[in-house]
Write a protein that holds these residues in place. Structure first.
Motif, PDB file in Angstrom:
ATOM      1  N   PRO A   1       7.108  59.418 121.792  1.00 26.71           N
ATOM      2  CA  PRO A   1       8.210  58.887 120.955  1.00 26.71           C
ATOM      3  C   PRO A   1       8.405  59.678 119.667  1.00 26.71           C
ATOM      4  O   PRO A   1       9.544  59.930 119.260  1.00 26.71           O
ATOM      5  N   VAL A   2       7.291  60.090 119.061  1.00 35.26           N
ATOM      6  CA  VAL A   2       7.404  60.862 117.812  1.00 35.26           C
ATOM      7  C   VAL A   2       8.008  62.231 118.095  1.00 35.26           C
ATOM      8  O   VAL A   2       8.829  62.743 117.333  1.00 35.26           O
ATOM      9  N   ARG A   3       7.631  62.831 119.221  1.00 35.25           N
ATOM     10  CA  ARG A   3       8.191  64.148 119.575  1.00 35.25           C
ATOM     11  C   ARG A   3       9.685  64.037 119.827  1.00 35.25           C
ATOM     12  O   ARG A   3      10.455  64.946 119.469  1.00 35.25           O
ATOM     13  N   ASN A   4      10.137  62.925 120.417  1.00 33.10           N
ATOM     14  CA  ASN A   4      11.578  62.724 120.629  1.00 33.10           C
ATOM     15  C   ASN A   4      12.305  62.640 119.289  1.00 33.10           C
ATOM     16  O   ASN A   4      13.409  63.188 119.137  1.00 33.10           O
ATOM     17  N   LEU A   5      11.674  61.948 118.329  1.00 31.22           N
ATOM     18  CA  LEU A   5      12.271  61.898 116.988  1.00 31.22           C
ATOM     19  C   LEU A   5      12.349  63.298 116.389  1.00 31.22           C
ATOM     20  O   LEU A   5      13.348  63.677 115.770  1.00 31.22           O
ATOM     21  N   TYR A   6      11.276  64.051 116.551  1.00 32.26           N
ATOM     22  CA  TYR A   6      11.226  65.414 116.014  1.00 32.26           C
ATOM     23  C   TYR A   6      12.385  66.250 116.556  1.00 32.26           C
ATOM     24  O   TYR A   6      13.075  66.955 115.808  1.00 32.26           O
ATOM     25  N   HIS A   7      12.609  66.181 117.855  1.00 30.51           N
ATOM     26  CA  HIS A   7      13.689  66.974 118.466  1.00 30.51           C
ATOM     27  C   HIS A   7      15.057  66.506 117.965  1.00 30.51           C
ATOM     28  O   HIS A   7      15.959  67.326 117.742  1.00 30.51           O
ATOM     29  N   ARG A   8      15.226  65.185 117.771  1.00 32.94           N
ATOM     30  CA  ARG A   8      16.493  64.707 117.213  1.00 32.94           C
ATOM     31  C   ARG A   8      16.703  65.240 115.803  1.00 32.94           C
ATOM     32  O   ARG A   8      17.814  65.677 115.453  1.00 32.94           O
ATOM     33  N   PHE A   9      15.638  65.213 115.006  1.00 34.14           N
ATOM     34  CA  PHE A   9      15.758  65.743 113.640  1.00 34.14           C
ATOM     35  C   PHE A   9      16.203  67.208 113.666  1.00 34.14           C
ATOM     36  O   PHE A   9      17.057  67.617 112.876  1.00 34.14           O
ATOM     37  N   MET A  10      15.615  67.982 114.544  1.00 30.90           N
ATOM     38  CA  MET A  10      15.938  69.413 114.601  1.00 30.90           C
ATOM     39  C   MET A  10      17.383  69.638 115.056  1.00 30.90           C
ATOM     40  O   MET A  10      18.065  70.541 114.575  1.00 30.90           O
ATOM     41  N   GLU A  11      17.870  68.792 115.977  1.00 26.02           N
ATOM     42  CA  GLU A  11      19.251  68.924 116.456  1.00 26.02           C
ATOM     43  C   GLU A  11      20.261  68.597 115.366  1.00 26.02           C
ATOM     44  O   GLU A  11      21.394  69.100 115.394  1.00 26.02           O
ATOM     45  N   GLU A  12      19.853  67.752 114.422  1.00 28.25           N
ATOM     46  CA  GLU A  12      20.775  67.355 113.354  1.00 28.25           C
ATOM     47  C   GLU A  12      20.844  68.381 112.227  1.00 28.25           C
ATOM     48  O   GLU A  12      21.692  68.268 111.340  1.00 28.25           O
ATOM     49  N   GLU A  13      19.964  69.364 112.244  1.00 27.75           N
ATOM     50  CA  GLU A  13      19.981  70.419 111.233  1.00 27.75           C
ATOM     51  C   GLU A  13      21.172  71.351 111.453  1.00 27.75           C
ATOM     52  O   GLU A  13      21.560  71.639 112.587  1.00 27.75           O
ATOM     53  N   THR A  14      21.764  71.804 110.347  1.00 28.94           N
ATOM     54  CA  THR A  14      22.838  72.803 110.397  1.00 28.94           C
ATOM     55  C   THR A  14      22.560  73.860 109.336  1.00 28.94           C
ATOM     56  O   THR A  14      21.615  73.734 108.540  1.00 28.94           O
ATOM     57  N   LYS A  15      23.394  74.849 109.308  1.00 33.92           N
ATOM     58  CA  LYS A  15      23.221  75.886 108.279  1.00 33.92           C
ATOM     59  C   LYS A  15      23.448  75.312 106.879  1.00 33.92           C
ATOM     60  O   LYS A  15      22.924  75.830 105.893  1.00 33.92           O
ATOM     61  N   ASP A  16      24.224  74.232 106.785  1.00 34.96           N
ATOM     62  CA  ASP A  16      24.495  73.605 105.484  1.00 34.96           C
ATOM     63  C   ASP A  16      23.354  72.707 105.010  1.00 34.96           C
ATOM     64  O   ASP A  16      23.337  72.286 103.849  1.00 34.96           O
ATOM     65  N   THR A  17      22.423  72.361 105.902  1.00 37.31           N
ATOM     66  CA  THR A  17      21.314  71.476 105.510  1.00 37.31           C
ATOM     67  C   THR A  17      20.023  72.242 105.252  1.00 37.31           C
ATOM     68  O   THR A  17      18.986  71.629 105.003  1.00 37.31           O
ATOM     69  N   LYS A  18      20.100  73.560 105.304  1.00 37.45           N
ATOM     70  CA  LYS A  18      18.902  74.369 105.087  1.00 37.45           C
ATOM     71  C   LYS A  18      18.420  74.219 103.638  1.00 37.45           C
ATOM     72  O   LYS A  18      19.167  74.405 102.692  1.00 37.45           O
ATOM     73  N   GLY A  19      17.156  73.836 103.484  1.00 35.82           N
ATOM     74  CA  GLY A  19      16.562  73.715 102.153  1.00 35.82           C
ATOM     75  C   GLY A  19      16.843  72.406 101.445  1.00 35.82           C
ATOM     76  O   GLY A  19      16.477  72.251 100.281  1.00 35.82           O
TER      77      GLY A  19
END
Length: 257
Positions: free
Chosen positions: A191-209
């Motif tokens: 379940p935690v790994r699924n959350l991790y993958h969702r977090f990564m999918e929500e990242e964009t170039k505008d959310t870097k940093g």
């Protein structure tokens, strides 16, 4: 009866007169002693001792006055201490639930162990510098002065306590998300790994940093209801420059300012 009273009064008068005469005789004797050469050294000693005692009495009087001033000062200090103690006890019994955590603007999370770390049985080599802890940014609480400056149409009936309670929950969501993002993948459950993958999918170039969460994170890590009042509080936090929104791909990201 009258004779007895008269006899008693006459005896008292005689006693009074005799006492006065005895006192006068003593005064005459003392005056004559001053003329006696053999008594003069003793009189000088008595005079010196009387002068010394007089000086001691003056010192004692000054000390007593100082002690009285000190006593009054201590009473005032005691009253002040009692007032402070009562105020501290009141604060202790009414601690707001939204007080900031030990670190005011960030939370530190220990960095995970490096994969493939060498076993302790291998020969020791020079130790590499320890990794710096990861810093997770938090939303700062709204102060009383800031709350007063918020326009009435934004606040409505919302109180400062209610706003800061939501801020605390948002910080819990930010902390929960970024702790997972900085965990080693091998240590994660499914379940935690699924959350991790969702977090990564929500990242964009505008959310870097930057640090951000979405509504799904709020549902995952808090008990907040995403109702009308919640969105009103989000508008207040945007007005106070605590959060800003980033919309893309049909998803609203709340970025910590």
């Amino acid at each position: 009866m009258t004779k007895e009273m008269g006899s008693s009064s006459l005896e008292d008068l005689c006693f009074h007169i005799n006492t006065k005469i005895a006192n006068v005789k003593k005064c005459i004797q003392l005056r004559d002693i001053g003329e006696d050469e053999s008594c003069k050294p003793m009189l000088h000693k008595i005079h010196y001792k009387l002068h010394f005692v007089h000086g001691l009495l003056n010192k004692m009087e000054l000390i007593i006055k100082q002690q009285e001033k000190l006593k009054n000062l201590l009473k005032e200090i005691q009253k002040t201490a009692e007032r402070d103690q009562e105020a501290a006890q009141h604060l202790l019994e009414h601690i707001p639930p939204y007080l900031p955590k030990p670190t005011k603007s960030c939370i530190t999370v220990p960095a995970g162990k490096q994969e493939g770390q060498k076993k302790a049985v291998e020969p020791k080599k020079a130790k590499k510098p320890a990794k710096q802890p990861i810093v997770i940014k938090e939303v700062a609480l709204i102060t009383t002065e800031e709350f007063k400056s918020i326009p009435a149409y934004l606040k409505g009936r919302i109180t400062c306590d209610q706003i800061n309670a939501v801020v605390t929950q948002i910080n819990d969501a930010v902390e929960g998300k970024y702790k997972i993002l900085h965990q080693p993948l091998k240590s994660m459950s499914v379940p935690v790994r699924n959350l991790y993958h969702r977090f990564m999918e929500e990242e964009t170039k505008d959310t870097k940093g930057v640090f951000f969460i979405v509504e799904a994170d709020i549902r995952e890590f808090t008990q907040l209801k995403l109702d009308k009042r919640f969105h009103s509080i989000l508008s207040i936090l945007r007005h106070c420059q605590r959060l800003r929104e980033l919309r893309s791909s049909g998803l609203v990201r709340y970025i910590v300012c």
